[in-house]
Design an enzyme around this catalytic site. Structure first.
Site, PDB file in Angstrom:
ATOM      1  N   HIS A 220      -4.726   1.047   7.654  1.00 40.04           N
ATOM      2  CA  HIS A 220      -3.377   0.433   8.410  1.00 40.04           C
ATOM      3  C   HIS A 220      -2.483   2.361   8.140  1.00 40.04           C
ATOM      4  CE1 HIS A 220      -0.262  -1.316   9.129  1.00 40.04           C
ATOM      5  NE2 HIS A 220       0.709  -0.396   8.469  1.00 40.04           N
TER       6      HIS A 220
ATOM      7  N   ASN B  11     -10.048  -3.039   6.261  1.00 37.91           N
ATOM      8  CA  ASN B  11      -9.430  -2.787   6.927  1.00 37.91           C
ATOM      9  C   ASN B  11      -8.187  -1.317   6.589  1.00 37.91           C
ATOM     10  OD1 ASN B  11      -7.882  -2.526   9.519  1.00 37.91           O
ATOM     11  ND2 ASN B  11      -5.871  -3.438   8.213  1.00 37.91           N
TER      12      ASN B  11
ATOM     13  N   ASP C 213      -2.855  -7.017   7.877  1.00 36.32           N
ATOM     14  CA  ASP C 213      -2.350  -5.647   6.723  1.00 36.32           C
ATOM     15  C   ASP C 213      -2.268  -6.219   5.008  1.00 36.32           C
ATOM     16  OD1 ASP C 213      -3.248  -4.053   9.451  1.00 36.32           O
ATOM     17  OD2 ASP C 213      -0.157  -4.778   9.322  1.00 36.32           O
TER      18      ASP C 213
ATOM     19  N   GLU D 114      -6.531   9.298   7.336  1.00 41.90           N
ATOM     20  CA  GLU D 114      -6.824   8.207   7.377  1.00 41.90           C
ATOM     21  C   GLU D 114      -8.812   8.542   7.835  1.00 41.90           C
ATOM     22  OE1 GLU D 114      -6.164   5.627  10.713  1.00 41.90           O
ATOM     23  OE2 GLU D 114      -4.061   6.437  11.110  1.00 41.90           O
TER      24      GLU D 114
HETATM   25  C1  GAR Z   1      -5.391   3.900  13.734  1.00 43.24           C
HETATM   26  O1  GAR Z   1      -4.667   4.391  13.335  1.00 43.24           O
HETATM   27  C2  GAR Z   1      -5.661   2.872  12.227  1.00 43.24           C
HETATM   28  O2  GAR Z   1      -4.541   3.236  11.113  1.00 43.24           O
HETATM   29  C3  GAR Z   1      -4.439   1.545  13.183  1.00 43.24           C
HETATM   30  O3  GAR Z   1      -4.077   1.197  14.289  1.00 43.24           O
HETATM   31  C4  GAR Z   1      -5.578   2.793  14.396  1.00 43.24           C
HETATM   32  C5  GAR Z   1      -6.357   2.889  15.829  1.00 43.24           C
HETATM   33  O4  GAR Z   1      -6.706   3.771  16.256  1.00 43.24           O
HETATM   34  N1  GAR Z   1      -4.783   0.521  12.482  1.00 43.24           N
HETATM   35  C6  GAR Z   1      -3.579  -0.451  12.695  1.00 43.24           C
HETATM   36  O5  GAR Z   1      -2.651   0.300  12.877  1.00 43.24           O
HETATM   37  C7  GAR Z   1      -3.628  -1.975  11.543  1.00 43.24           C
HETATM   38  N2  GAR Z   1      -2.193  -2.517  11.608  1.00 43.24           N
HETATM   39  P1  GAR Z   1      -8.278   3.855  17.555  1.00 43.24           P
HETATM   40  O6  GAR Z   1      -8.040   2.521  17.929  1.00 43.24           O
HETATM   41  O7  GAR Z   1      -8.190   4.968  17.236  1.00 43.24           O
HETATM   42  O8  GAR Z   1      -8.842   4.049  15.902  1.00 43.24           O
END
Ligand code: GAR
Length: 198
Positions: free
Chosen positions: A109, A107, A150, A179
């Site tokens: 985060h 994952n 997470d 990211e």
């Molecule tokens: C990303 O920023 C990821 O890091 C986060 O959701 C977003 C997804 O964006 N994940 C979390 O918060 C996990 N707890 P996207 O749908 O545009 O790829």
């Protein structure tokens, strides 16, 4: 003979993370293949993005699929596509990881775990909490998944400064840039140690 690692991508939202992975592969910067995309929601941009670029895309609606079918159906699709590494990409549900995929689910985060993670810490809520806490560093974390939100052994992290002028949106953008580097790096790292599921 060399073979690219076969990725499954699980998403519930915008699909920018999937898009980044797809673009890096297309540009020859990431040696991998997205062989299966699964969304827990049908009407999100991530599904449209995935279908637009021709990726095999399935919807397993969290709302319409009771347990244990939800978990089993995701496993079935990933197994059928011979996925070797599962990448959560903004997947907002708990998928109970079956034995065949233990150690094969990661994952990303948008914070430096273990801080600012867990159920409810998603997207902009994470950055709001970081700003409210007044810390001067944030970043992103790629980690192996266990069956907690997470949570699991960290693969890698990348840091960014938190600026006094930051809003949740400006911080989110700065973190997301990292990211986009961190996830491909982690996939490359892990693909070197993976073997096909038994
Ligand atoms: C990303 O920023 C990821 O890091 C986060 O959701 C977003 C997804 O964006 N994940 C979390 O918060 C996990 N707890 P996207 O749908 O545009 O790829």
């Amino acid at each position: 003979m060399h073979r690219s690692v076969r990725l499954g991508v699980l998403l519930s939202g915008g699909g920018r993370t999937l898009q980044n992975i797809h673009e890096r592969i297309a540009n020859g910067k990431l040696d991998a293949e997205v062989v299966c995309v699964i969304s827990s929601r049908g009407s999100v941009k991530g599904v449209a993005r995935a279908r637009d670029v021709g990726l095999p895309t399935h919807v397993v609606s969290r709302r319409d699929t009771p347990d244990p079918l939800f978990h089993d159906e995701i496993e079935r699709l990933l197994t059928e596509a011979e996925v070797e590494l599962v990448c959560m990409a903004g997947f907002a549900c708990m998928w109970r990881i079956p034995p065949a995929f233990a150690d094969r689910v990661i994952n990303i985060h948008p914070a430096l775990l273990p801080a600012f993670g867990g159920k409810g810490f998603y997207g902009c809520k994470v950055h709001e909490a970081v700003l409210a806490a007044g810390v001067d560093r944030s970043g992103c974390t790629v980690h192996h998944c266990d069956n907690e939100y997470d949570h699991g052994p960290i693969v890698l992290q990348r840091e960014v400064p938190v600026l006094e002028s930051d809003t949740p949106e400006t911080l989110a953008d700065r973190v997301f840039e990292q990211e986009c580097i961190a996830y491909p790096e982690a996939i490359t790292l892990l693909s070197q140690t993976l073997r096909a599921p038994s």
